[in-house]
Write a protein that holds these residues in place. Structure first.
Motif, PDB file in Angstrom:
ATOM      1  N   GLN A 236     -49.001   3.853  -1.719  1.00 54.09           N
ATOM      2  CA  GLN A 236     -49.194   4.678  -0.539  1.00 54.09           C
ATOM      3  C   GLN A 236     -49.642   6.071  -0.958  1.00 54.09           C
TER       4      GLN A 236
ATOM      5  N   ASP B  44     -52.763   9.500  -0.457  1.00 53.23           N
ATOM      6  CA  ASP B  44     -54.169   9.818  -0.256  1.00 53.23           C
ATOM      7  C   ASP B  44     -54.916  10.111  -1.554  1.00 53.23           C
TER       8      ASP B  44
ATOM      9  N   THR C  23     -56.117   5.050  -3.841  1.00 51.55           N
ATOM     10  CA  THR C  23     -57.292   4.423  -3.223  1.00 51.55           C
ATOM     11  C   THR C  23     -57.879   3.347  -4.121  1.00 51.55           C
TER      12      THR C  23
ATOM     13  N   ASN D 241     -55.564   0.276  -4.281  1.00 51.12           N
ATOM     14  CA  ASN D 241     -55.662  -0.520  -3.063  1.00 51.12           C
ATOM     15  C   ASN D 241     -56.927  -1.369  -3.057  1.00 51.12           C
TER      16      ASN D 241
ATOM     17  N   TRP E  81     -54.500  -4.647   7.342  1.00 55.43           N
ATOM     18  CA  TRP E  81     -54.630  -3.317   7.937  1.00 55.43           C
ATOM     19  C   TRP E  81     -53.360  -2.959   8.711  1.00 55.43           C
TER      20      TRP E  81
ATOM     21  N   SER F 227     -54.768   0.561   2.721  1.00 57.24           N
ATOM     22  CA  SER F 227     -55.794   1.589   2.930  1.00 57.24           C
ATOM     23  C   SER F 227     -57.116   0.975   3.365  1.00 57.24           C
TER      24      SER F 227
ATOM     25  N   GLU G 118     -64.304   4.254   1.087  1.00 61.16           N
ATOM     26  CA  GLU G 118     -63.233   5.123   1.593  1.00 61.16           C
ATOM     27  C   GLU G 118     -63.514   6.587   1.265  1.00 61.16           C
TER      28      GLU G 118
ATOM     29  N   ASP H 279     -63.990   9.137   4.226  1.00 60.53           N
ATOM     30  CA  ASP H 279     -63.037  10.241   4.261  1.00 60.53           C
ATOM     31  C   ASP H 279     -63.765  11.578   4.273  1.00 60.53           C
TER      32      ASP H 279
ATOM     33  N   VAL I 203     -62.600   7.806   8.689  1.00 59.19           N
ATOM     34  CA  VAL I 203     -61.658   6.750   8.337  1.00 59.19           C
ATOM     35  C   VAL I 203     -60.759   6.520   9.549  1.00 59.19           C
TER      36      VAL I 203
END
Length: 464
Positions: free
Chosen positions: A260, A262, A267, A270, A296, A301, A350, A354, A359
């Motif tokens: 988990q 950012d 990323t 994931n 999802w 992510s 992503e 982002d 996103v």
């Protein structure tokens, strides 16, 4: 069985069938468009066009793939035929990527079940996938190994008397042959492809005239049947599995598998894990889209979900097909190139989305368990139209309206000629589209004989 388990199973089925209901019209409309293109756009010369591993060949491979089958196994089989005929490896791989990521029905499903952001990522990412893959192949391709495998495949087929199906590019069978007016003997993978070839070569005039004729629409109906037969198990399995995953897989499992946060590392992890789960999921083709909805909903992510959707070409069953076709070395090479390409592209999408601030926010949407799927709304209207279209195509195919051949298969209703499987009953000769229909007739001839062996017999006359 405890009530909580019963409730969970019922909720899983509600969600899975609800997903299917939501996407049904999109699947049907997408398959119809694909069938129209497959019927009226000839691909017989595709291998010659894709022979060069340059930008022009790569572009054409992408276009051909996008208008071809969305079935993972179908794409792999067609690609094998192209490879054996001399198409460049990079173009063969690009064809497979495009035919499983850039097709109409997949895009519509993603739009309905995941949202427009995922659709954009799928389409843009599909092009990035091909570009990244082409670079990797350019840097790493063991050309001598692939040349050796190509020669071995061709030698094996020559020894076995096997040729390529000129309709779909798959492996032909000596059981399904046709001698052309020029004396050339062609082999087909099935009676269906042989019939499609006859329809194409018998057609007079262009595609506009075909679209205005019953014969042209019979070809579309036959192609629709073939397209659906290739994907239906993956689609149904994907929808049902997604419902059970959403209900029964606890959040702690997703938290353990997917980091988990950012940061770039989360990323990347994931994206890699998304591809890894796809490899082990056994769900390919369009069936991985509803499965992606479950991921999802579990908080994975954007990179992980989109990488998962990309990865239907390296599920365990598909990898086993590579192994059978090309051997372990080539299978492992394809797995490595595809895995890196899919994970990197998911990671890149992503970062790009982002940076653009698009996103999607998972917290702002309605969860699968909260959603009501069966309502009087636009989905109901579109599904009714789509089901009516399927009914029209089914009746057209079943009654053989516009199909060539003076005889009618008494089991399935297809029009056939007198050069296929046949049987005699009560003094009449009956002809069949396949050995399967012949066996069904022989087991219960009295059930089918009333249809009459010829077109027009038994009340089935059609005006043309």
């Amino acid at each position: 069985m405890p009530p909580t388990i019963v409730d969970g199973v019922l909720e899983s089925l509600r969600i899975g069938v609800g997903f299917l209901w939501t996407a049904a019209w999109a699947i049907i409309m997408g398959l119809t468009v694909t069938s129209l293109v497959q019927t009226f756009v000839s691909k017989e010369r595709m291998a010659d066009v894709l022979g060069e591993g340059d930008l022009n060949g790569l572009t054409k491979a992408t276009v051909f793939g996008a208008i071809s089958s969305g079935c993972s196994f179908g794409a792999v089989a067609i690609a094998k035929g192209l490879f054996k005929k001399g198409a460049a490896v990079v173009n063969v791989l690009a064809f497979m990527f495009a035919s499983t990521n850039l097709i109409v029905e997949l895009g519509l499903m993603i739009l309905l079940l995941l949202g427009w952001e995922f659709l954009v990522a799928e389409l843009l990412g599909g092009l990035v996938l091909i570009a990244v893959m082409a670079l990797l192949v350019h840097l790493t391709l063991p050309e001598s190994k692939f040349d050796e495998v190509r020669e071995r495949l061709n030698e094996r087929d020559r020894a076995a008397g096997v040729d390529e199906d000129p309709t779909c590019g798959m492996e032909g069978s000596p059981e399904h042959t046709l001698t052309t007016d020029g004396g050339e003997t062609l082999q087909f993978c099935s009676e269906g492809c042989l019939e499609t070839y006859r329809q194409r070569t018998a057609g007079a005039g262009g595609w506009r005239e075909e679209l205005r004729s019953w014969g042209g629409w019979y070809k579309v109906a036959n192609q629709f049947r073939k397209e659906w037969s290739m994907i239906w198990t993956d689609v149904i399995a994907g929808f049902l599995i997604s419902g059970f995953v959403i209900v029964f897989v606890p959040q702690s499992v997703w938290n353990a598998l997917f980091l988990q946060g950012d940061g770039l590392f989360a990323t990347a992890e994931n994206a890699v894990m998304g591809v890894a789960i796809a490899v082990l999921s056994f769900v390919g083709s369009m069936g991985n889209v509803p499965f992606a909805v479950a991921l999802w909903g579990g908080g994975i992510s954007f990179a992980g979900v989109i990488a998962f959707v990309y990865a239907d070409l390296i599920t365990v069953p598909v990898l086993n097909v590579y192994r059978k076709y090309y051997g372990w070395t080539v299978m492992l090479y394809v797995l490595a190139v595809f895995f890196v390409t899919m994970a990197f592209t998911g990671f890149l999408m992503e970062l790009l989305f982002d940076a653009l601030g698009i996103v999607p926010n998972l917290a702002s949407g309605t969860t699968a368990t909260e959603k009501s799927y069966f309502e009087v709304d636009y989905t109901l209207g579109l599904n009714l139209i789509a089901f009516a279209l399927v009914g029209f195509l089914a009746v057209l195919y079943r009654r053989g309206l516009g199909a060539p051949g003076e005889y009618r298969d008494p089991v399935c209703g297809m029009r056939v000629d007198d050069d296929g499987p046949s049987a005699t009953y009560d003094g009449d000769s009956y002809y069949f589209c396949s050995k399967t229909c012949k066996r069904a007739f022989e087991e219960e001839p009295e059930e089918y004989a009333h249809h009459g062996p010829e077109v027009g017999a038994g009340g089935h006359e059609h005006d043309h």
